[in-house]
Design a protein around this motif. Structure first.
Motif, PDB file in Angstrom:
ATOM      1  N   THR A 185       7.179  12.320  -0.903  1.00  0.00           N
ATOM      2  CA  THR A 185       6.355  12.183   0.305  1.00  0.00           C
ATOM      3  C   THR A 185       5.600  10.862   0.346  1.00  0.00           C
ATOM      4  O   THR A 185       4.924  10.573   1.338  1.00  0.00           O
ATOM      5  N   ILE A 186       5.690  10.071  -0.721  1.00  0.00           N
ATOM      6  CA  ILE A 186       4.957   8.804  -0.792  1.00  0.00           C
ATOM      7  C   ILE A 186       5.764   7.705  -0.111  1.00  0.00           C
ATOM      8  O   ILE A 186       6.964   7.558  -0.352  1.00  0.00           O
ATOM      9  N   SER A 187       5.099   6.960   0.759  1.00  0.00           N
ATOM     10  CA  SER A 187       5.756   5.844   1.436  1.00  0.00           C
ATOM     11  C   SER A 187       4.946   4.569   1.250  1.00  0.00           C
ATOM     12  O   SER A 187       3.816   4.600   0.740  1.00  0.00           O
ATOM     13  N   GLU A 188       5.517   3.442   1.688  1.00  0.00           N
ATOM     14  CA  GLU A 188       4.928   2.138   1.365  1.00  0.00           C
ATOM     15  C   GLU A 188       5.033   1.192   2.545  1.00  0.00           C
ATOM     16  O   GLU A 188       5.981   1.256   3.330  1.00  0.00           O
ATOM     17  N   TYR A 189       4.036   0.334   2.717  1.00  0.00           N
ATOM     18  CA  TYR A 189       4.140  -0.793   3.642  1.00  0.00           C
ATOM     19  C   TYR A 189       3.298  -1.939   3.097  1.00  0.00           C
ATOM     20  O   TYR A 189       2.426  -1.756   2.239  1.00  0.00           O
ATOM     21  N   ALA A 235       8.320   5.959 -11.883  1.00  0.00           N
ATOM     22  CA  ALA A 235       8.233   6.011 -10.422  1.00  0.00           C
ATOM     23  C   ALA A 235       9.370   6.823  -9.829  1.00  0.00           C
ATOM     24  O   ALA A 235      10.533   6.619 -10.184  1.00  0.00           O
ATOM     25  N   ARG A 236       9.004   7.734  -8.947  1.00  0.00           N
ATOM     26  CA  ARG A 236       9.997   8.508  -8.196  1.00  0.00           C
ATOM     27  C   ARG A 236       9.692   8.429  -6.694  1.00  0.00           C
ATOM     28  O   ARG A 236      10.225   9.191  -5.914  1.00  0.00           O
ATOM     29  N   ASP A 237       8.810   7.502  -6.325  1.00  0.00           N
ATOM     30  CA  ASP A 237       8.417   7.359  -4.926  1.00  0.00           C
ATOM     31  C   ASP A 237       8.789   5.966  -4.442  1.00  0.00           C
ATOM     32  O   ASP A 237       9.588   5.274  -5.069  1.00  0.00           O
ATOM     33  N   ALA A 238       8.193   5.578  -3.331  1.00  0.00           N
ATOM     34  CA  ALA A 238       8.486   4.249  -2.789  1.00  0.00           C
ATOM     35  C   ALA A 238       8.081   3.136  -3.734  1.00  0.00           C
ATOM     36  O   ALA A 238       8.561   2.016  -3.614  1.00  0.00           O
ATOM     37  N   SER A 239       7.193   3.434  -4.692  1.00  0.00           N
ATOM     38  CA  SER A 239       6.778   2.387  -5.620  1.00  0.00           C
ATOM     39  C   SER A 239       7.920   1.949  -6.518  1.00  0.00           C
ATOM     40  O   SER A 239       7.852   0.907  -7.164  1.00  0.00           O
ATOM     41  N   TYR A 265       0.848  -1.184   0.000  1.00  0.00           N
ATOM     42  CA  TYR A 265       0.000   0.000   0.000  1.00  0.00           C
ATOM     43  C   TYR A 265       0.885   1.236   0.000  1.00  0.00           C
ATOM     44  O   TYR A 265       1.777   1.382   0.843  1.00  0.00           O
ATOM     45  N   LEU A 266       0.661   2.132  -0.962  1.00  0.00           N
ATOM     46  CA  LEU A 266       1.440   3.354  -1.097  1.00  0.00           C
ATOM     47  C   LEU A 266       0.551   4.550  -0.809  1.00  0.00           C
ATOM     48  O   LEU A 266      -0.568   4.631  -1.314  1.00  0.00           O
ATOM     49  N   HIS A 267       1.052   5.474  -0.005  1.00  0.00           N
ATOM     50  CA  HIS A 267       0.216   6.580   0.469  1.00  0.00           C
ATOM     51  C   HIS A 267       1.090   7.802   0.713  1.00  0.00           C
ATOM     52  O   HIS A 267       2.326   7.710   0.795  1.00  0.00           O
ATOM     53  N   GLY A 268       0.436   8.950   0.867  1.00  0.00           N
ATOM     54  CA  GLY A 268       1.147  10.183   1.137  1.00  0.00           C
ATOM     55  C   GLY A 268       1.198  10.512   2.613  1.00  0.00           C
ATOM     56  O   GLY A 268       0.677   9.769   3.455  1.00  0.00           O
ATOM     57  N   SER A 269       1.794  11.632   2.924  1.00  0.00           N
ATOM     58  CA  SER A 269       1.882  12.070   4.315  1.00  0.00           C
ATOM     59  C   SER A 269       0.531  12.578   4.824  1.00  0.00           C
ATOM     60  O   SER A 269       0.273  12.561   6.025  1.00  0.00           O
ATOM     61  N   ASP A 270      -0.328  13.036   3.916  1.00  0.00           N
ATOM     62  CA  ASP A 270      -1.698  13.411   4.262  1.00  0.00           C
ATOM     63  C   ASP A 270      -2.647  12.317   3.794  1.00  0.00           C
ATOM     64  O   ASP A 270      -2.239  11.403   3.061  1.00  0.00           O
ATOM     65  N   GLU A 271      -3.907  12.430   4.166  1.00  0.00           N
ATOM     66  CA  GLU A 271      -4.854  11.374   3.823  1.00  0.00           C
ATOM     67  C   GLU A 271      -5.484  11.552   2.453  1.00  0.00           C
ATOM     68  O   GLU A 271      -6.324  10.741   2.049  1.00  0.00           O
ATOM     69  N   LEU A 272      -5.108  12.589   1.714  1.00  0.00           N
ATOM     70  CA  LEU A 272      -5.700  12.804   0.405  1.00  0.00           C
ATOM     71  C   LEU A 272      -4.623  13.170  -0.609  1.00  0.00           C
ATOM     72  O   LEU A 272      -3.807  14.059  -0.371  1.00  0.00           O
ATOM     73  N   LEU A 273      -4.629  12.478  -1.728  1.00  0.00           N
ATOM     74  CA  LEU A 273      -3.737  12.757  -2.843  1.00  0.00           C
ATOM     75  C   LEU A 273      -4.576  13.166  -4.049  1.00  0.00           C
ATOM     76  O   LEU A 273      -5.690  12.660  -4.246  1.00  0.00           O
ATOM     77  N   ALA A 274      -4.034  14.062  -4.865  1.00  0.00           N
ATOM     78  CA  ALA A 274      -4.726  14.531  -6.066  1.00  0.00           C
ATOM     79  C   ALA A 274      -3.993  13.988  -7.286  1.00  0.00           C
ATOM     80  O   ALA A 274      -2.926  14.485  -7.651  1.00  0.00           O
ATOM     81  N   PHE A 316       4.628  20.954 -16.739  1.00  0.00           N
ATOM     82  CA  PHE A 316       4.104  21.396 -15.447  1.00  0.00           C
ATOM     83  C   PHE A 316       3.783  20.184 -14.563  1.00  0.00           C
ATOM     84  O   PHE A 316       4.132  20.167 -13.372  1.00  0.00           O
ATOM     85  N   LEU A 317       3.151  19.170 -15.128  1.00  0.00           N
ATOM     86  CA  LEU A 317       2.809  17.973 -14.359  1.00  0.00           C
ATOM     87  C   LEU A 317       4.059  17.273 -13.835  1.00  0.00           C
ATOM     88  O   LEU A 317       4.094  16.821 -12.685  1.00  0.00           O
ATOM     89  N   VAL A 318       5.063  17.166 -14.668  1.00  0.00           N
ATOM     90  CA  VAL A 318       6.300  16.506 -14.248  1.00  0.00           C
ATOM     91  C   VAL A 318       6.916  17.262 -13.074  1.00  0.00           C
ATOM     92  O   VAL A 318       7.291  16.669 -12.047  1.00  0.00           O
ATOM     93  N   ALA A 319       7.026  18.586 -13.220  1.00  0.00           N
ATOM     94  CA  ALA A 319       7.658  19.390 -12.165  1.00  0.00           C
ATOM     95  C   ALA A 319       6.865  19.340 -10.870  1.00  0.00           C
ATOM     96  O   ALA A 319       7.445  19.200  -9.775  1.00  0.00           O
ATOM     97  N   GLN A 320       5.547  19.441 -10.963  1.00  0.00           N
ATOM     98  CA  GLN A 320       4.728  19.443  -9.761  1.00  0.00           C
ATOM     99  C   GLN A 320       4.692  18.070  -9.098  1.00  0.00           C
ATOM    100  O   GLN A 320       4.745  17.957  -7.870  1.00  0.00           O
ATOM    101  N   SER A 321       4.625  17.010  -9.898  1.00  0.00           N
ATOM    102  CA  SER A 321       4.597  15.673  -9.299  1.00  0.00           C
ATOM    103  C   SER A 321       5.947  15.307  -8.683  1.00  0.00           C
ATOM    104  O   SER A 321       6.014  14.485  -7.762  1.00  0.00           O
ATOM    105  N   ASP A 322       7.019  15.927  -9.171  1.00  0.00           N
ATOM    106  CA  ASP A 322       8.325  15.737  -8.537  1.00  0.00           C
ATOM    107  C   ASP A 322       8.312  16.217  -7.085  1.00  0.00           C
ATOM    108  O   ASP A 322       9.081  15.722  -6.250  1.00  0.00           O
ATOM    109  N   LEU A 323       7.463  17.193  -6.778  1.00  0.00           N
ATOM    110  CA  LEU A 323       7.375  17.718  -5.418  1.00  0.00           C
ATOM    111  C   LEU A 323       6.654  16.756  -4.482  1.00  0.00           C
ATOM    112  O   LEU A 323       6.949  16.688  -3.287  1.00  0.00           O
ATOM    113  N   VAL A 324       5.686  16.023  -5.031  1.00  0.00           N
ATOM    114  CA  VAL A 324       4.874  15.116  -4.204  1.00  0.00           C
ATOM    115  C   VAL A 324       5.526  13.748  -4.043  1.00  0.00           C
ATOM    116  O   VAL A 324       5.438  13.123  -2.984  1.00  0.00           O
ATOM    117  N   ALA A 325       6.197  13.281  -5.086  1.00  0.00           N
ATOM    118  CA  ALA A 325       6.723  11.916  -5.088  1.00  0.00           C
ATOM    119  C   ALA A 325       7.551  11.555  -3.851  1.00  0.00           C
ATOM    120  O   ALA A 325       7.390  10.457  -3.297  1.00  0.00           O
TER     121      ALA A 325
END
Length: 235
Positions: free
Chosen positions: A206-210, A155-159, A120-129, A195-204
């Motif tokens: 913060t994503i973690s996995e367990y 993928a640039r996150d825990a995935s 399960y991969l999720h962000g630091s908050d309970e809602l992702l856009a 724009f999407l690439v740059a902005q999603s680089d900011l969120v990636a």
């Protein structure tokens, strides 16, 4: 990629975050949404009587199906950011049918068939856009069906440890620009991809996995409204 995701929020929670009107009054939170399911999306639409644009939370089938596309047995539920602005299947919707797919998190799997481990991969908050595209077609019974696809990227996150693709997530303060209903020219579409690439680089980051209980592997045999599906699993 994103082949199963979670939306644990009530409709009122989603409309409050995205400052949208509720066009999905019977939405029930789900901890297991799969391709072809009905999912909530947020998009800008023109009122038929005034032409004024309004932001709506509304239902969409998670299986992108524009009017020109013949029926297919294979659901179209992910669009690659590398081609979303140029591929004939996606580019029209990216130019004028952009949407947000809210989610709390999503699932990926590792291992061999029969013994797959669920993550399960999720962000630091309970809602992702998640950035998405939407389209509508008229069905044989005369009703209109809205459908959607989630845009994915490298993928640039825990995935990255479990899969090579991830959804394109946007910071909430980038949502307004993405949902602007103005139709994009080819040059503007290319700029939107950047724009999407740059902005999603900011969120990636913060994503973690367990790991979660492998019972989530079988979408048809679980209760999608069971919140324990996203609880950590120790084996």
């Amino acid at each position: 990629m994103c082949g199963r995701f979670v939306v644990s929020q009530q409709a009122d929670d989603l409309t409050a975050v995205f400052e949208a009107e509720n066009g999905f009054v019977d939405w029930q939170p789900s901890y297991s949404l799969a391709p072809t399911d009905t999912v909530p999306i947020v998009r800008e639409r023109a009122r038929p009587d005034t032409g004024e644009f309004v932001r709506l939370l509304e239902p969409a089938r998670w299986d992108f199906h524009p009017a020109f596309m013949k029926d297919s047995k294979r659901p179209q539920f992910n669009s690659r950011i590398e081609t979303v602005a140029t591929n004939g299947l996606w580019k029209g919707a990216f130019a004028s049918g952009r949407c947000i797919v809210p989610m709390r998190g999503y699932y990926e799997w590792t291992g061999e068939p029969g013994s797959k481990r669920a993550h399960y991969l999720h962000g630091s908050d309970e809602l992702l856009a998640a950035a998405g595209i939407s389209t509508a077609r008229k069905l044989d019974d005369g009703t209109w069906q809205v459908s959607t696809s989630i845009i994915t990227r490298e993928a640039r996150d825990a995935s990255g440890e479990v899969h090579d693709r991830m959804p394109v997530y946007l910071p909430l303060d980038a949502v307004d620009r993405y949902l602007d209903p103005a139709k994009l020219s080819p040059g503007e579409a290319a700029a939107m991809v950047e724009f999407l690439v740059a902005q999603s680089d900011l969120v990636a980051p913060t994503i973690s996995e367990y790991e979660v209980d492998p019972r989530v592997n079988n979408h048809r045999r679980i209760d999608p409204h069971d919140p324990t599906l996203i609880e950590p699993w120790s084996g």
